[in-house]
Design a protein around this motif. Structure first.
Motif, PDB file in Angstrom:
ATOM      1  N   ILE A  30       6.056  13.154  -2.324  1.00  0.00           N
ATOM      2  CA  ILE A  30       5.444  12.084  -2.846  1.00  0.00           C
ATOM      3  C   ILE A  30       4.565  11.229  -1.490  1.00  0.00           C
ATOM      4  O   ILE A  30       3.156  10.890  -1.303  1.00  0.00           O
ATOM      5  N   SER A  31       5.062  10.952  -0.145  1.00  0.00           N
ATOM      6  CA  SER A  31       4.723  10.312   0.964  1.00  0.00           C
ATOM      7  C   SER A  31       3.478  11.156   1.297  1.00  0.00           C
ATOM      8  O   SER A  31       2.818  10.668   1.638  1.00  0.00           O
ATOM      9  N   THR A  32       3.878  12.332   1.517  1.00  0.00           N
ATOM     10  CA  THR A  32       2.543  12.959   2.386  1.00  0.00           C
ATOM     11  C   THR A  32       0.931  12.967   0.838  1.00  0.00           C
ATOM     12  O   THR A  32      -0.144  12.832   1.874  1.00  0.00           O
ATOM     13  N   LEU A  33       1.663  13.351  -0.252  1.00  0.00           N
ATOM     14  CA  LEU A  33       0.319  12.810  -0.878  1.00  0.00           C
ATOM     15  C   LEU A  33      -0.328  11.663  -1.271  1.00  0.00           C
ATOM     16  O   LEU A  33      -1.351  11.421  -0.440  1.00  0.00           O
ATOM     17  N   ALA A  34       0.540  10.217  -0.871  1.00  0.00           N
ATOM     18  CA  ALA A  34      -0.362   8.842   0.023  1.00  0.00           C
ATOM     19  C   ALA A  34      -0.601   9.025   0.647  1.00  0.00           C
ATOM     20  O   ALA A  34      -1.227   8.151   0.649  1.00  0.00           O
ATOM     21  N   GLN A  35       0.160   9.426   2.053  1.00  0.00           N
ATOM     22  CA  GLN A  35      -0.848   8.998   2.947  1.00  0.00           C
ATOM     23  C   GLN A  35      -2.380  10.271   3.193  1.00  0.00           C
ATOM     24  O   GLN A  35      -2.861   9.040   3.627  1.00  0.00           O
ATOM     25  N   THR A  36      -1.889  11.214   2.409  1.00  0.00           N
ATOM     26  CA  THR A  36      -3.365  11.739   2.296  1.00  0.00           C
ATOM     27  C   THR A  36      -4.519  11.025   1.979  1.00  0.00           C
ATOM     28  O   THR A  36      -6.104  11.034   1.667  1.00  0.00           O
ATOM     29  N   GLN A  37      -4.801  10.498   0.346  1.00  0.00           N
ATOM     30  CA  GLN A  37      -4.536   9.602  -0.270  1.00  0.00           C
ATOM     31  C   GLN A  37      -5.276   8.548   0.310  1.00  0.00           C
ATOM     32  O   GLN A  37      -6.684   7.868   0.468  1.00  0.00           O
ATOM     33  N   ALA A  38      -5.060   7.890   1.071  1.00  0.00           N
ATOM     34  CA  ALA A  38      -5.031   6.334   2.135  1.00  0.00           C
ATOM     35  C   ALA A  38      -6.246   6.743   3.129  1.00  0.00           C
ATOM     36  O   ALA A  38      -6.342   6.029   3.759  1.00  0.00           O
ATOM     37  N   MET A  39      -6.222   8.097   3.135  1.00  0.00           N
ATOM     38  CA  MET A  39      -7.661   8.144   4.378  1.00  0.00           C
ATOM     39  C   MET A  39      -8.571   8.079   3.608  1.00  0.00           C
ATOM     40  O   MET A  39      -9.445   6.872   4.871  1.00  0.00           O
TER      41      MET A  39
END
Length: 401
Positions: free
Chosen positions: A233-242
């Motif tokens: 979840i955190s990996t996906l969220a960090q990618t999206q937050a870029m």
């Protein structure tokens, strides 16, 4: 002599055609002659549409047109626009009309007395929506009860359609007494059982694509499973937050130091961006504090002062949402232009810029459970409605069309 008249006639035709073309072009661009002043004025255009269609459009309290038509040759200024239709909520907003530009309005109206239909009749304990919004999982008590999944992919959510029994209750496990944690891919769920003393007694991993399956207790590997899921979840969220501006990312409450979301000490540490509490060993699906709209063009977040904001990535504009008394939770409506606001005994839908808050349900509903169907045609809530006292709450759909 005849040749001379032919040339003159040809020139007149060319001049006439060019003049006519210029008039058409200027007319199409919104220029309007003012015969009183002897000038040509620039105007603007409103393109108004509504769902449902055929609503009345008022400009500055004057009935001007109906929706799904163009309102042309408007003086550039700010208009008070009101769109209404009998039996539906009213849409109102101040709209700036600019010269030579078309201003688009898309008004979403909701029925004042929506139809409410039951989706379950035997009770629905601890209903939990999957991360992708396509399934609701819940428990049913009794010997014939168990763990059920309700598909949210059917357009009109017909009564009792797409209900799947995933696992039956057993003497040691009654799913109506458990709570559920979804995997990031929405394919698995952990049913968590807690003893009367508050201690974890079992954690059953269930595949939501299989019916009446064997139960598997993963208590021994629960921590590792949840850590793996949280990392995904955190990996996906960090990618999206870029794609989010730095000023938005740094403004969220989650940007504060030492604000770990996955607690392990049994305390209820803080609330997620959608106002839902984050509890022991529960996953935080918004670790960056950013809740993206379905089309990923807008971001809902709560700043360090606890104020809800929406940032429009396309327009590069930020909006502040109004205060909501007794807020239970909030979530994105499927069109990415509205938010679903759940307050105590009140459910509303508001535009992403904080305007046009429209009530769609007034009455008691349980556990703050309210979500929009992926099509936007209905809301799903948990309530006892008109059931006799003592009966378990059930899932109902509120028709929004």
């Amino acid at each position: 002599m005849l040749a001379k008249y032919r040339v003159l006639f040809s020139i007149l035709i060319v001049v006439f055609v060019l003049t006519l073309a210029a008039v058409v072009i200027f007319w199409a661009r919104g220029f309007k002659p003012n015969f009183k002043n002897g000038t040509i004025e620039r105007t603007g255009l409103i393109v108004a549409s509504s769902t449902p269609t055929g609503a009345q459009v008022y400009l500055d309290d004057r009935l001007t047109s109906a929706t799904d038509t163009n309102i042309a040759f408007l003086e550039p200024k700010t208009y008070k626009v009101r769109i209404q239709k009998d039996g539906y909520t009213t849409w109102e907003k101040e709209i700036e009309v600019r010269a030579d530009l078309a201003t688009e309005i898309k008004a979403l109206l909701f029925p004042l007395a929506p139809a409410i239909k039951p989706l379950t009749t035997t009770g629905a304990a601890s209903p939990t929506l999957s991360p992708n919004g396509t399934k609701i999982i819940f428990g049913v008590s009794g010997e014939r009860g168990g763990l059920y999944s309700l598909s949210m992919t059917e357009r009109n959510l017909p009564f009792r359609q797409e209900l799947r029994l995933l696992a039956k209750n057993q003497s040691a496990f009654d799913f109506s007494g458990s709570n559920f944690v979804w995997s990031p891919d929405s394919r698995q769920v952990v049913a968590r059982f807690v003893s009367e003393e508050g201690q974890s007694s079992a954690n059953l991993l269930v595949d939501t694509d299989k019916s009446e399956q064997e139960l598997r207790d993963i208590t021994a590997s629960l921590t590792a499973t949840f850590q793996s899921w949280q990392e995904q979840i955190s990996t996906l969220a960090q990618t999206q937050a870029m794609i989010a501006p730095d000023e938005v990312k740094s403004a969220t409450a989650e940007a504060e130091p030492n604000s770990s979301q996955l607690t392990v000490d049994g305390s209820q540490k803080k609330q997620s961006v959608n106002n839902e509490p984050i509890t022991t060993n529960q996953l935080n699906y918004f670790p960056t504090g950013l809740m993206f709209s379905p089309d990923e063009e807008k971001i809902l977040y709560k700043n360090k002062e606890g104020i809800y904001k929406v940032y429009d990535l396309k327009a590069k504009k930020e909006y502040t949402l109004p205060d909501f008394d007794n807020l239970v939770n909030l979530s994105w409506y499927p069109d990415s232009s509205h938010l679903v606001i759940a307050q105590k005994d009140l459910i509303s839908i508001i535009e992403a810029d904080g305007t046009n808050k429209m009530t769609v349900f007034s009455g008691k509903f349980e556990n703050g459970f309210v979500f929009a169907h992926p099509t936007g045609d209905s809301l799903v809530i948990l309530t006892t409605l008109t059931q006799p006292e003592g009966n378990p709450p059930n899932l109902y759909s509120i028709d929004l069309r």
